[in-house]
Design a protein around this motif. Structure first.
Motif, PDB file in Angstrom:
ATOM      1  N   GLY A   1      44.144  49.434  36.876  1.00 43.61           N
ATOM      2  CA  GLY A   1      45.311  50.301  36.984  1.00 43.61           C
ATOM      3  C   GLY A   1      45.920  50.221  38.369  1.00 43.61           C
ATOM      4  O   GLY A   1      45.657  49.296  39.146  1.00 43.61           O
ATOM      5  N   TYR A   2      46.746  51.228  38.690  1.00 43.18           N
ATOM      6  CA  TYR A   2      47.507  51.205  39.934  1.00 43.18           C
ATOM      7  C   TYR A   2      46.639  51.061  41.178  1.00 43.18           C
ATOM      8  O   TYR A   2      46.960  50.293  42.088  1.00 43.18           O
ATOM      9  CB  TYR A   2      48.318  52.496  40.082  1.00 43.18           C
ATOM     10  N   GLN A   3      45.556  51.819  41.243  1.00 45.27           N
ATOM     11  CA  GLN A   3      44.768  51.835  42.476  1.00 45.27           C
ATOM     12  C   GLN A   3      44.321  50.431  42.870  1.00 45.27           C
ATOM     13  O   GLN A   3      44.525  49.990  44.006  1.00 45.27           O
ATOM     14  CB  GLN A   3      43.550  52.745  42.325  1.00 45.27           C
ATOM     15  N   LEU A   4      43.735  49.710  41.938  1.00 39.39           N
ATOM     16  CA  LEU A   4      43.226  48.373  42.239  1.00 39.39           C
ATOM     17  C   LEU A   4      44.341  47.334  42.230  1.00 39.39           C
ATOM     18  O   LEU A   4      44.307  46.380  43.017  1.00 39.39           O
ATOM     19  CB  LEU A   4      42.135  47.995  41.241  1.00 39.39           C
ATOM     20  N   ALA A   5      45.346  47.542  41.373  1.00 34.71           N
ATOM     21  CA  ALA A   5      46.443  46.576  41.291  1.00 34.71           C
ATOM     22  C   ALA A   5      47.126  46.380  42.635  1.00 34.71           C
ATOM     23  O   ALA A   5      47.475  45.256  43.014  1.00 34.71           O
ATOM     24  CB  ALA A   5      47.462  47.020  40.245  1.00 34.71           C
ATOM     25  N   PHE A   6      47.301  47.482  43.372  1.00 37.85           N
ATOM     26  CA  PHE A   6      47.999  47.409  44.644  1.00 37.85           C
ATOM     27  C   PHE A   6      47.065  47.073  45.804  1.00 37.85           C
ATOM     28  O   PHE A   6      47.461  47.171  46.972  1.00 37.85           O
ATOM     29  CB  PHE A   6      48.745  48.719  44.906  1.00 37.85           C
ATOM     30  N   ALA A   7      45.860  46.661  45.480  1.00 35.61           N
ATOM     31  CA  ALA A   7      44.911  46.220  46.505  1.00 35.61           C
ATOM     32  C   ALA A   7      44.414  44.809  46.188  1.00 35.61           C
ATOM     33  O   ALA A   7      43.296  44.437  46.537  1.00 35.61           O
ATOM     34  CB  ALA A   7      43.732  47.198  46.588  1.00 35.61           C
ATOM     35  N   GLY A   8      45.255  44.040  45.498  1.00 41.96           N
ATOM     36  CA  GLY A   8      44.877  42.671  45.133  1.00 41.96           C
ATOM     37  C   GLY A   8      44.367  42.543  43.712  1.00 41.96           C
ATOM     38  O   GLY A   8      43.879  41.478  43.318  1.00 41.96           O
ATOM     39  N   GLY A   9      44.502  43.610  42.934  1.00 42.90           N
ATOM     40  CA  GLY A   9      43.932  43.617  41.589  1.00 42.90           C
ATOM     41  C   GLY A   9      44.645  42.750  40.578  1.00 42.90           C
ATOM     42  O   GLY A   9      44.061  42.401  39.548  1.00 42.90           O
ATOM     43  N   ILE A  10      45.903  42.373  40.845  1.00 47.83           N
ATOM     44  CA  ILE A  10      46.610  41.517  39.894  1.00 47.83           C
ATOM     45  C   ILE A  10      45.951  40.134  39.850  1.00 47.83           C
ATOM     46  O   ILE A  10      45.670  39.595  38.764  1.00 47.83           O
ATOM     47  CB  ILE A  10      48.101  41.400  40.264  1.00 47.83           C
ATOM     48  N   GLU A  11      45.700  39.555  41.013  1.00 48.44           N
ATOM     49  CA  GLU A  11      45.007  38.265  41.039  1.00 48.44           C
ATOM     50  C   GLU A  11      43.580  38.399  40.526  1.00 48.44           C
ATOM     51  O   GLU A  11      43.050  37.494  39.872  1.00 48.44           O
ATOM     52  CB  GLU A  11      45.013  37.682  42.457  1.00 48.44           C
ATOM     53  N   PHE A  12      42.961  39.547  40.805  1.00 51.92           N
ATOM     54  CA  PHE A  12      41.609  39.787  40.295  1.00 51.92           C
ATOM     55  C   PHE A  12      41.623  39.827  38.767  1.00 51.92           C
ATOM     56  O   PHE A  12      40.704  39.318  38.117  1.00 51.92           O
ATOM     57  CB  PHE A  12      41.069  41.101  40.862  1.00 51.92           C
ATOM     58  N   ALA A  13      42.678  40.392  38.190  1.00 52.66           N
ATOM     59  CA  ALA A  13      42.814  40.408  36.736  1.00 52.66           C
ATOM     60  C   ALA A  13      42.876  38.992  36.183  1.00 52.66           C
ATOM     61  O   ALA A  13      42.261  38.673  35.154  1.00 52.66           O
ATOM     62  CB  ALA A  13      44.060  41.193  36.326  1.00 52.66           C
ATOM     63  N   ARG A  14      43.645  38.130  36.854  1.00 47.24           N
ATOM     64  CA  ARG A  14      43.714  36.720  36.445  1.00 47.24           C
ATOM     65  C   ARG A  14      42.325  36.087  36.480  1.00 47.24           C
ATOM     66  O   ARG A  14      41.927  35.356  35.565  1.00 47.24           O
ATOM     67  CB  ARG A  14      44.638  35.935  37.362  1.00 47.24           C
ATOM     68  N   ASP A  15      41.588  36.374  37.556  1.00 46.72           N
ATOM     69  CA  ASP A  15      40.258  35.790  37.714  1.00 46.72           C
ATOM     70  C   ASP A  15      39.304  36.271  36.628  1.00 46.72           C
ATOM     71  O   ASP A  15      38.519  35.476  36.079  1.00 46.72           O
ATOM     72  CB  ASP A  15      39.691  36.128  39.089  1.00 46.72           C
ATOM     73  N   LEU A  16      39.355  37.558  36.324  1.00 40.35           N
ATOM     74  CA  LEU A  16      38.495  38.089  35.267  1.00 40.35           C
ATOM     75  C   LEU A  16      38.803  37.412  33.934  1.00 40.35           C
ATOM     76  O   LEU A  16      37.892  37.052  33.180  1.00 40.35           O
ATOM     77  CB  LEU A  16      38.688  39.599  35.133  1.00 40.35           C
ATOM     78  N   ALA A  17      40.097  37.257  33.640  1.00 42.18           N
ATOM     79  CA  ALA A  17      40.490  36.614  32.386  1.00 42.18           C
ATOM     80  C   ALA A  17      40.006  35.169  32.342  1.00 42.18           C
ATOM     81  O   ALA A  17      39.515  34.692  31.299  1.00 42.18           O
ATOM     82  CB  ALA A  17      42.003  36.685  32.215  1.00 42.18           C
ATOM     83  N   LYS A  18      40.123  34.465  33.458  1.00 43.74           N
ATOM     84  CA  LYS A  18      39.645  33.083  33.517  1.00 43.74           C
ATOM     85  C   LYS A  18      38.136  33.003  33.308  1.00 43.74           C
ATOM     86  O   LYS A  18      37.617  32.011  32.786  1.00 43.74           O
ATOM     87  CB  LYS A  18      40.020  32.459  34.858  1.00 43.74           C
ATOM     88  N   ASP A  19      37.427  34.055  33.729  1.00 46.08           N
ATOM     89  CA  ASP A  19      35.968  34.095  33.574  1.00 46.08           C
ATOM     90  C   ASP A  19      35.541  34.535  32.175  1.00 46.08           C
ATOM     91  O   ASP A  19      34.343  34.707  31.927  1.00 46.08           O
ATOM     92  CB  ASP A  19      35.357  35.042  34.608  1.00 46.08           C
ATOM     93  N   GLY A  20      36.511  34.754  31.301  1.00 46.06           N
ATOM     94  CA  GLY A  20      36.191  35.109  29.925  1.00 46.06           C
ATOM     95  C   GLY A  20      36.101  36.588  29.650  1.00 46.06           C
ATOM     96  O   GLY A  20      35.727  36.990  28.542  1.00 46.06           O
ATOM     97  N   LYS A  21      36.458  37.424  30.638  1.00 43.61           N
ATOM     98  CA  LYS A  21      36.467  38.866  30.419  1.00 43.61           C
ATOM     99  C   LYS A  21      37.780  39.281  29.758  1.00 43.61           C
ATOM    100  O   LYS A  21      38.816  38.634  29.937  1.00 43.61           O
ATOM    101  CB  LYS A  21      36.310  39.627  31.734  1.00 43.61           C
TER     102      LYS A  21
END
Length: 230
Positions: free
Chosen positions: A36-56
């Protein structure tokens, strides 16, 4: 659907580094995460990409609302990220724009009805004449008509929403608390088992897991309750 695919852990955590540690701690116990917002605005958008690439599986909780073109362009970009779910506020024009933009992508669009931190008095304060339940039902009807993939609502409304949207749409419910757990800033809460029995398909659980002394044990306890309910 197995219980572990219905549990979405809310990574309401200040930094990507802490979120990475939480995902590592939970390991194979949890395959689905909300950003959500808290993590998204601390680099969480790229982290979301990484999680998806890792199969999450990733639930990107952005609650989009803007003019049609802006919503559409945002959804088009998000659809390339590999995330599983994305939230859009349940305004008909915004939903229709999002649905059109997501066509063919496999992205499940979720309509946010009324936040679980809000009650009837809160809605009255901002100018709504309808109570929370009435507004949720109206927005569920509009989401179905717009072609959305699911609904975000309180588990208190899940049974009634399920009657409106049928069996195919997802019903994602935040405000989930284990029996005896602290409700925090949530006002319309329910236990995991009761939420599933009421018609919810996915449960978002944040603080009861990520703030627990043993997050993996907390997640396993919630999964056990969910499995019993299923």
């Amino acid at each position: 659907m197995h219980a572990r695919n219905r549990l979405i852990v809310g990574l309401d955590i200040p930094t990507v580094g802490e979120a990475e540690k939480m995902v590592a701690t939970l390991g194979d116990t949890v395959p689905f995460y909300k950003i959500g917002y808290q993590l998204a605005f601390a680099g969480g958008i790229e982290f979301a990409r990484d999680l998806a690439k890792d199969g999450k599986n990733v639930f990107l909780d952005m609650k989009l609302l803007d003019i049609d073109n802006t919503v559409a362009k945002g959804v088009e970009n998000i659809a390339t990220m590999g995330v599983t779910m994305l939230t859009v506020h349940a305004y008909p024009k915004a939903m229709r724009a999002a649905v059109k933009a997501a066509e063919g992508s496999g992205l499940c669009l979720l309509a946010v009805t009324v936040l679980t931190s809000m009650d009837d008095a809160d809605l009255l304060e901002v100018g709504y004449q309808a109570d929370a339940r009435t507004l949720v039902m109206r927005r569920a009807e509009q989401a179905l008509a717009a072609g959305m993939g699911g609904i975000v609502c309180s588990a208190e409304e899940s049974a009634a929403v399920r009657k409106i949207v049928g069996s195919d749409m997802a019903i994602v419910t935040p405000g989930i608390r284990p029996a005896g757990g602290d409700a925090g800033d949530q006002k319309r809460v329910m236990t995991p088992g009761d939420a599933l029995r009421a018609g919810s398909s996915h449960l978002v659980v944040g603080r009861p897991i990520v703030k627990a002394a043993d997050p993996r044990a907390a997640a396993r306890a919630i999964l056990a309750e969910m499995t019993s309910a299923l």
